[in-house]
Write a protein that holds these residues in place. Structure first.
Motif, PDB file in Angstrom:
ATOM      1  N   ALA A 191       0.836  -1.207   0.000  1.00  0.00           N
ATOM      2  CA  ALA A 191       0.000   0.000   0.000  1.00  0.00           C
ATOM      3  C   ALA A 191       0.872   1.259   0.000  1.00  0.00           C
ATOM      4  O   ALA A 191       0.587   2.222  -0.724  1.00  0.00           O
ATOM      5  CB  ALA A 191      -0.918  -0.008   1.224  1.00  0.00           C
ATOM      6  N   LEU A 192       1.938   1.232   0.784  1.00  0.00           N
ATOM      7  CA  LEU A 192       2.840   2.394   0.847  1.00  0.00           C
ATOM      8  C   LEU A 192       3.491   2.638  -0.512  1.00  0.00           C
ATOM      9  O   LEU A 192       3.600   3.778  -0.969  1.00  0.00           O
ATOM     10  CB  LEU A 192       3.914   2.156   1.919  1.00  0.00           C
ATOM     11  N   GLN A 193       3.900   1.556  -1.152  1.00  0.00           N
ATOM     12  CA  GLN A 193       4.551   1.712  -2.452  1.00  0.00           C
ATOM     13  C   GLN A 193       3.563   2.203  -3.503  1.00  0.00           C
ATOM     14  O   GLN A 193       3.912   3.006  -4.359  1.00  0.00           O
ATOM     15  CB  GLN A 193       5.168   0.369  -2.873  1.00  0.00           C
ATOM     16  N   LEU A 194       2.328   1.733  -3.435  1.00  0.00           N
ATOM     17  CA  LEU A 194       1.347   2.135  -4.446  1.00  0.00           C
ATOM     18  C   LEU A 194       0.840   3.557  -4.214  1.00  0.00           C
ATOM     19  O   LEU A 194       0.560   4.277  -5.159  1.00  0.00           O
ATOM     20  CB  LEU A 194       0.155   1.174  -4.448  1.00  0.00           C
ATOM     21  N   LEU A 195       0.717   3.952  -2.943  1.00  0.00           N
ATOM     22  CA  LEU A 195       0.113   5.245  -2.647  1.00  0.00           C
ATOM     23  C   LEU A 195       1.145   6.333  -2.351  1.00  0.00           C
ATOM     24  O   LEU A 195       0.863   7.518  -2.520  1.00  0.00           O
ATOM     25  CB  LEU A 195      -0.845   5.118  -1.459  1.00  0.00           C
ATOM     26  N   GLY A 196       2.306   5.937  -1.882  1.00  0.00           N
ATOM     27  CA  GLY A 196       3.372   6.921  -1.619  1.00  0.00           C
ATOM     28  C   GLY A 196       3.127   7.789  -0.405  1.00  0.00           C
ATOM     29  O   GLY A 196       3.768   8.818  -0.239  1.00  0.00           O
ATOM     30  N   ASN A 197       2.178   7.417   0.421  1.00  0.00           N
ATOM     31  CA  ASN A 197       1.873   8.208   1.616  1.00  0.00           C
ATOM     32  C   ASN A 197       1.586   7.260   2.776  1.00  0.00           C
ATOM     33  O   ASN A 197       0.761   6.351   2.652  1.00  0.00           O
ATOM     34  CB  ASN A 197       0.659   9.101   1.347  1.00  0.00           C
ATOM     35  N   ARG A 198       2.257   7.503   3.896  1.00  0.00           N
ATOM     36  CA  ARG A 198       2.196   6.571   5.021  1.00  0.00           C
ATOM     37  C   ARG A 198       0.787   6.485   5.622  1.00  0.00           C
ATOM     38  O   ARG A 198       0.292   5.394   5.907  1.00  0.00           O
ATOM     39  CB  ARG A 198       3.208   7.030   6.072  1.00  0.00           C
ATOM     40  N   ARG A 208      22.208   5.190  -1.432  1.00  0.00           N
ATOM     41  CA  ARG A 208      20.930   5.627  -0.875  1.00  0.00           C
ATOM     42  C   ARG A 208      20.332   6.750  -1.717  1.00  0.00           C
ATOM     43  O   ARG A 208      19.140   6.778  -1.967  1.00  0.00           O
ATOM     44  CB  ARG A 208      21.114   6.079   0.578  1.00  0.00           C
ATOM     45  N   GLU A 209      21.188   7.655  -2.148  1.00  0.00           N
ATOM     46  CA  GLU A 209      20.700   8.746  -3.006  1.00  0.00           C
ATOM     47  C   GLU A 209      20.130   8.191  -4.303  1.00  0.00           C
ATOM     48  O   GLU A 209      19.112   8.667  -4.797  1.00  0.00           O
ATOM     49  CB  GLU A 209      21.844   9.719  -3.317  1.00  0.00           C
ATOM     50  N   GLN A 210      20.793   7.183  -4.854  1.00  0.00           N
ATOM     51  CA  GLN A 210      20.305   6.601  -6.104  1.00  0.00           C
ATOM     52  C   GLN A 210      18.962   5.905  -5.913  1.00  0.00           C
ATOM     53  O   GLN A 210      18.069   6.008  -6.744  1.00  0.00           O
ATOM     54  CB  GLN A 210      21.325   5.600  -6.646  1.00  0.00           C
ATOM     55  N   LYS A 211      18.833   5.201  -4.784  1.00  0.00           N
ATOM     56  CA  LYS A 211      17.555   4.538  -4.506  1.00  0.00           C
ATOM     57  C   LYS A 211      16.449   5.574  -4.373  1.00  0.00           C
ATOM     58  O   LYS A 211      15.337   5.397  -4.870  1.00  0.00           O
ATOM     59  CB  LYS A 211      17.651   3.722  -3.217  1.00  0.00           C
ATOM     60  N   ALA A 212      16.775   6.680  -3.681  1.00  0.00           N
ATOM     61  CA  ALA A 212      15.779   7.744  -3.502  1.00  0.00           C
ATOM     62  C   ALA A 212      15.429   8.370  -4.850  1.00  0.00           C
ATOM     63  O   ALA A 212      14.265   8.695  -5.112  1.00  0.00           O
ATOM     64  CB  ALA A 212      16.318   8.798  -2.536  1.00  0.00           C
ATOM     65  N   LEU A 213      16.448   8.521  -5.704  1.00  0.00           N
ATOM     66  CA  LEU A 213      16.207   9.101  -7.025  1.00  0.00           C
ATOM     67  C   LEU A 213      15.291   8.198  -7.858  1.00  0.00           C
ATOM     68  O   LEU A 213      14.318   8.663  -8.461  1.00  0.00           O
ATOM     69  CB  LEU A 213      17.543   9.289  -7.754  1.00  0.00           C
ATOM     70  N   VAL A 214      15.597   6.909  -7.851  1.00  0.00           N
ATOM     71  CA  VAL A 214      14.769   5.960  -8.612  1.00  0.00           C
ATOM     72  C   VAL A 214      13.339   5.962  -8.070  1.00  0.00           C
ATOM     73  O   VAL A 214      12.373   6.006  -8.828  1.00  0.00           O
ATOM     74  CB  VAL A 214      15.371   4.530  -8.559  1.00  0.00           C
ATOM     75  N   TRP A 215      13.218   5.992  -6.731  1.00  0.00           N
ATOM     76  CA  TRP A 215      11.882   5.987  -6.121  1.00  0.00           C
ATOM     77  C   TRP A 215      11.103   7.248  -6.505  1.00  0.00           C
ATOM     78  O   TRP A 215       9.912   7.179  -6.803  1.00  0.00           O
ATOM     79  CB  TRP A 215      12.013   5.845  -4.603  1.00  0.00           C
ATOM     80  N   SER A 216      11.787   8.392  -6.523  1.00  0.00           N
ATOM     81  CA  SER A 216      11.079   9.621  -6.884  1.00  0.00           C
ATOM     82  C   SER A 216      10.647   9.564  -8.354  1.00  0.00           C
ATOM     83  O   SER A 216       9.582  10.077  -8.703  1.00  0.00           O
ATOM     84  CB  SER A 216      11.944  10.854  -6.612  1.00  0.00           C
ATOM     85  N   CYS A 217      11.461   8.935  -9.203  1.00  0.00           N
ATOM     86  CA  CYS A 217      11.076   8.805 -10.613  1.00  0.00           C
ATOM     87  C   CYS A 217       9.901   7.830 -10.760  1.00  0.00           C
ATOM     88  O   CYS A 217       9.033   8.033 -11.610  1.00  0.00           O
ATOM     89  CB  CYS A 217      12.261   8.320 -11.449  1.00  0.00           C
ATOM     90  N   VAL A 218       9.875   6.784  -9.942  1.00  0.00           N
ATOM     91  CA  VAL A 218       8.741   5.846  -9.970  1.00  0.00           C
ATOM     92  C   VAL A 218       7.453   6.587  -9.609  1.00  0.00           C
ATOM     93  O   VAL A 218       6.408   6.382 -10.213  1.00  0.00           O
ATOM     94  CB  VAL A 218       8.986   4.670  -8.995  1.00  0.00           C
ATOM     95  N   ILE A 230       6.324  -1.489  -9.477  1.00  0.00           N
ATOM     96  CA  ILE A 230       6.338  -1.824  -8.041  1.00  0.00           C
ATOM     97  C   ILE A 230       6.195  -3.334  -7.848  1.00  0.00           C
ATOM     98  O   ILE A 230       6.919  -3.940  -7.065  1.00  0.00           O
ATOM     99  CB  ILE A 230       5.230  -1.044  -7.306  1.00  0.00           C
ATOM    100  N   LEU A 231       5.261  -3.918  -8.589  1.00  0.00           N
ATOM    101  CA  LEU A 231       5.042  -5.356  -8.415  1.00  0.00           C
ATOM    102  C   LEU A 231       6.258  -6.173  -8.846  1.00  0.00           C
ATOM    103  O   LEU A 231       6.616  -7.150  -8.200  1.00  0.00           O
ATOM    104  CB  LEU A 231       3.802  -5.802  -9.204  1.00  0.00           C
ATOM    105  N   ARG A 232       6.910  -5.765  -9.918  1.00  0.00           N
ATOM    106  CA  ARG A 232       8.045  -6.551 -10.415  1.00  0.00           C
ATOM    107  C   ARG A 232       9.358  -6.176  -9.699  1.00  0.00           C
ATOM    108  O   ARG A 232      10.067  -7.038  -9.202  1.00  0.00           O
ATOM    109  CB  ARG A 232       8.188  -6.341 -11.933  1.00  0.00           C
ATOM    110  N   ASP A 233       9.664  -4.893  -9.657  1.00  0.00           N
ATOM    111  CA  ASP A 233      11.000  -4.494  -9.195  1.00  0.00           C
ATOM    112  C   ASP A 233      11.074  -4.190  -7.699  1.00  0.00           C
ATOM    113  O   ASP A 233      12.153  -4.265  -7.110  1.00  0.00           O
ATOM    114  CB  ASP A 233      11.486  -3.284 -10.000  1.00  0.00           C
ATOM    115  N   TYR A 234       9.962  -3.829  -7.076  1.00  0.00           N
ATOM    116  CA  TYR A 234      10.009  -3.574  -5.624  1.00  0.00           C
ATOM    117  C   TYR A 234       9.484  -4.771  -4.835  1.00  0.00           C
ATOM    118  O   TYR A 234      10.013  -5.105  -3.795  1.00  0.00           O
ATOM    119  CB  TYR A 234       9.217  -2.306  -5.273  1.00  0.00           C
TER     120      TYR A 234
END
Lengths: 152, 212
Positions: free
Chosen positions: B55-62, B142-152, B164-168
């Motif tokens: 849910a967090l990954q799909l919605l992006g809000n805790r 960590r910066e790269q992970k954050a960058l990829v997440w922001s692009c997602v 999200i389903l495949r890569d996360y």
């Protein structure tokens, strides 16, 4: 073309970019896999694309997300019945507030006499539903209550 | 370039389920169906973490993810009588969470996406070895992970969910096909389009940061 990403302006691979995705995920047949491997030996663009996509996938796979502490889960209703009671209770209270205002603003004294009893019953009923919801939650959480066995 | 600096050998526990449910899981469901409170509690404890993560990954809000998880679990238990015996729970739960999340997104019942720091766990203190070079490397990762997440987060909803389903979540094509209720063949083409778009966004973000 940029320095950070040499393929940013590149078009689609004439040999099928989708195959590269299948290659990264390891879902191709042996024949397709060999064809992609041969392609990667000669196509610089495809090789870079595979490396980048694998890098992005790796970044995603190793990303860790926050978790919620166990005690926070108890704040919300713990059963369907409890949720229904809570929603009905709040809806009832909202309705009761509106009706009470309407009756109080009404100039007709008979309205208050006719509906006064119902208003009191409605308000009390809504409050009871909210209390019931809280009681149900409490009852559900009682077996797992870590302070249950603590003596006063 | 992202690929050049990311490690390829790290291990992550998979959330994908086995094709058949373990015996204890089946027993728990049977007990929960009969109204056993302890079984329900145990099931809820087991399921809420993977449900919340998705849910967090799909919605992006805790906070939205908490609401979504809670409602999904309530739905899960209210529909438990419809669940087929012997099947694994997670694919079913995943579908419920995904449908609920999409419902929330459609009704615009979502708050603004949280900042990256409130979604991503701070892992640096655990992973950083005690050398300056490695410290820089871990911070960079960590910066790269954050960058990829922001692009997602910047992808369209359909593209975001398949990434999200495949890569996360590291689900197989079969599991993705079941979750999204699309044919297997569609998964690869859809995933490829999403990855191509994500790669474009990551590239332009990297270019932007290099220029800045």
């Amino acid at each position: 073309m940029s320095s950070g990403c040499p393929l940013a302006d590149g078009g689609p691979c004439p040999y099928g970019d989708e195959m590269l995705t299948g290659y990264i995920d390891g879902v191709l047949t042996q024949g397709d896999r060999q064809r992609v491997q041969l392609r990667l030996e000669t196509c610089e663009r495809c090789r870079s694309m595979v490396e980048e996509l694998e890098g992005i996938r790796e970044a995603a796979l190793t990303t860790r997300f926050v978790q919620v502490p166990d005690d926070q889960w108890n704040e919300a209703p713990r059963s369907t019945l409890s949720l229904v009671c809570r929603n009905l209770g709040w809806a009832g209270l909202a309705l009761w507030t509106l009706l009470t205002l309407a009756v109080l603003l009404s100039t007709d004294e008979q309205v208050l006499e006719s509906y006064g009893r119902w208003l009191v019953a409605g308000g009390l009923g809504s409050l009871l539903l909210l209390l019931l919801s809280a009681a149900l939650d409490r009852w559900r959480s009682a077996p797992g209550d870590i302070y249950r066995g603590v003596q006063k | 370039m992202v690929a050049a600096t990311l490690p390829m050998n790290s291990v992550r526990p998979s959330l994908s389920a086995s094709p058949e449910a373990p015996a204890s899981e089946t027993q728990l469901i049977l007990l929960a169906r009969k109204g056993d409170l302890q079984a329900r509690e145990t099931l809820a404890q087991q399921l809420r973490r993977p449900a919340f993560l998705l849910a967090l990954q799909l919605l992006g809000n805790r906070d939205d993810a908490l609401d979504c998880t809670q409602e999904s679990l309530l739905r899960f238990f209210s529909k438990l009588h419809l669940f087929e015996d012997g099947r694994p729970i997670l694919p079913w739960l995943r579908r419920i969470v995904r449908n609920r999340a999409i419902d929330m997104l459609r009704r615009k019942k979502v708050r603004r996406a949280d900042s990256l720091d409130s979604c991503l766990e701070d892992e640096a203190p655990i992973e950083v070895p005690d050398t300056t070079q490695d410290t820089h490397r871990t911070v960079h990762l960590r910066e790269q992970k954050a960058l990829v997440w922001s692009c997602v987060q910047a992808l369209s909803q359909a593209q975001r969910e398949i990434i999200i389903l495949r890569d996360y979540q590291d689900l197989s094509y079969q599991e993705i096909s079941e979750t999204l209720e699309v044919p297997m063949g569609t998964v690869m083409s859809r995933l490829h389009r999403a990855r191509a778009e994500l790669r474009k966004k990551v590239c332009s973000a990297l270019d932007g940061s290099q220029r800045g």
